[in-house]
Scaffold this motif. Structure first.
Motif, mmCIF file in Angstrom:
data_model
loop_
_atom_site.group_PDB
_atom_site.id
_atom_site.type_symbol
_atom_site.label_atom_id
_atom_site.label_comp_id
_atom_site.label_asym_id
_atom_site.label_seq_id
_atom_site.Cartn_x
_atom_site.Cartn_y
_atom_site.Cartn_z
ATOM 1 N N THR A 50 0.868 -1.177 0.000
ATOM 2 C CA THR A 50 0.000 0.000 0.000
ATOM 3 C C THR A 50 0.903 1.223 0.000
ATOM 4 O OG1 THR A 50 -1.614 -1.252 1.294
ATOM 5 C CG2 THR A 50 -1.930 1.128 1.173
ATOM 6 N N ASP A 83 2.968 4.588 -2.554
ATOM 7 C CA ASP A 83 2.793 5.656 -3.534
ATOM 8 C C ASP A 83 3.745 5.490 -4.718
ATOM 9 O OD1 ASP A 83 0.878 6.825 -1.889
ATOM 10 O OD2 ASP A 83 2.351 8.053 -0.840
ATOM 11 N N VAL A 122 2.574 7.220 -8.224
ATOM 12 C CA VAL A 122 2.638 8.680 -8.278
ATOM 13 C C VAL A 122 4.067 9.185 -8.060
ATOM 14 C CG1 VAL A 122 2.175 9.144 -5.837
ATOM 15 C CG2 VAL A 122 1.349 10.742 -7.576
ATOM 16 N N TYR A 125 7.193 2.964 -9.749
ATOM 17 C CA TYR A 125 6.485 1.706 -9.963
ATOM 18 C C TYR A 125 7.093 0.929 -11.130
ATOM 19 C CZ TYR A 125 2.724 -1.483 -11.381
ATOM 20 O OH TYR A 125 2.002 -2.593 -11.740
ATOM 21 N N PHE A 153 -3.019 5.919 -8.096
ATOM 22 C CA PHE A 153 -3.041 5.143 -6.861
ATOM 23 C C PHE A 153 -3.795 3.832 -7.077
ATOM 24 C CE2 PHE A 153 -2.911 9.627 -5.572
ATOM 25 C CZ PHE A 153 -1.736 9.628 -4.831
ATOM 26 N N THR A 154 -3.370 2.796 -6.368
ATOM 27 C CA THR A 154 -4.051 1.508 -6.429
ATOM 28 C C THR A 154 -5.291 1.528 -5.540
ATOM 29 O OG1 THR A 154 -2.802 0.612 -4.567
ATOM 30 C CG2 THR A 154 -1.837 0.335 -6.766
ATOM 31 N N ARG A 195 -4.445 1.549 -1.863
ATOM 32 C CA ARG A 195 -3.979 2.856 -1.377
ATOM 33 C C ARG A 195 -5.155 3.801 -1.171
ATOM 34 N NH1 ARG A 195 -2.815 6.520 0.949
ATOM 35 N NH2 ARG A 195 -0.913 7.782 0.990
ATOM 36 N N VAL A 196 -6.127 3.754 -2.069
ATOM 37 C CA VAL A 196 -7.317 4.589 -1.917
ATOM 38 C C VAL A 196 -8.112 4.150 -0.689
ATOM 39 C CG1 VAL A 196 -9.507 5.268 -2.974
ATOM 40 C CG2 VAL A 196 -7.441 5.110 -4.380
ATOM 41 N N SER A 220 -6.594 5.505 2.417
ATOM 42 C CA SER A 220 -6.901 6.924 2.629
ATOM 43 C C SER A 220 -8.335 7.113 3.111
ATOM 44 C CB SER A 220 -6.671 7.705 1.330
ATOM 45 O OG SER A 220 -5.301 7.748 1.008
#
Length: 239
Positions: A160, A162, A165, A169, A181-182, A185-186, A189
């Motif tokens: 998880t 960044d 961005v 990656y 973002f995957t 990751r979302v 947040s």
């Protein structure tokens, strides 16, 4: 001996030329996956450890373009920069419906091609799957009579990140990222919003800035109160 992996039945990949239909399919896949996890988790909390490992996957949208046809270079989004296959895992498509319709619609329009919606290979952590159901609470480690991570996928901070961005990656199969973002990751947040404010993310406005600088917070508060004093602003409360 490895456990049997129990997963929900999912639709085969589907092609869409209409953004709204594509997002509806994303919602269908996501709902089926999370309902499967919520149901299995609720049963496990009552009956004990499941008979196998419970797993469901985030939905995914992908696009493949083979042309170098020039796209309006003024666009900051809604297109990919070069031929190839690009994909993004998606979470809470109900929450991001309008945004996804806009973004996918631009991809279809700008590249004159369809998008594909399918189940991804990225498991949904059970904590994120049950987050929108207030009737379900994930117990702390050790509170249940079985080890949660032995039977359900849990959040993994090592993945998880960044990386997309940040430009670091590296794709394992040459599929490029379609979003910054995957889904995990979302989800992370969204969980932070709920944790820090005790407010479900569905009640937030579209843009949220995290900051720990007091002078920023004071300025935001001042602006918010000025908006509340204006009957034409549309705001009714400062939370």
């Amino acid at each position: 001996m490895s456990k049997e992996i129990l997963t929900p039945d999912v639709d085969a990949p589907k092609q869409f030329d209409d953004a709204a239909s594509a997002v509806a399919q994303l919602e269908k896949l996501y709902t089926e996956a999370t309902e499967f996890l919520c149901g299995a988790f609720t049963t496990a909390m009552i009956d004990g450890a499941p008979k196998g490992r419970i797993r469901a996957f985030y939905p995914e949208v992908r696009i493949t373009t083979t042309s170098f046809a020039k796209i309006d270079t003024r666009l900051a989004f809604g297109h990919v920069s070069s031929p190839g296959t690009y994909a993004a895992t998606i979470t809470r498509p109900d929450l991001f419906r309008d945004y996804l319709i806009q973004q996918i619609g631009l991809l279809i329009e700008n590249h004159k091609t369809s998008v594909q919606v399918m189940s991804s290979t990225t498991p949904i952590p059970v904590h994120f799957a049950v987050a929108s159901d207030p009737s379900i609470t994930v117990p702390q480690e050790g509170a249940a009579d079985f080890t949660l991570r032995d039977f359900f996928d849990v959040p993994d901070l090592s993945t998880t990140n960044d990386d997309i961005v940040n430009g670091t990656y590296v794709s394992p199969d040459d599929t490029g990222p379609l979003a910054p973002f995957t889904a995990q990751r979302v989800d992370y947040s969204l969980a932070r919003l709920s944790h820090y404010t005790a407010t479900d993310p569905s009640h937030f406005q579209n843009h949220v800035l995290f900051t720990n600088y007091q002078f920023y917070v004071s300025e935001f508060e001042s602006y918010a109160r000025s908006q509340l004093s204006d009957p034409q602003s549309g705001y009714t409360a400062f939370v």
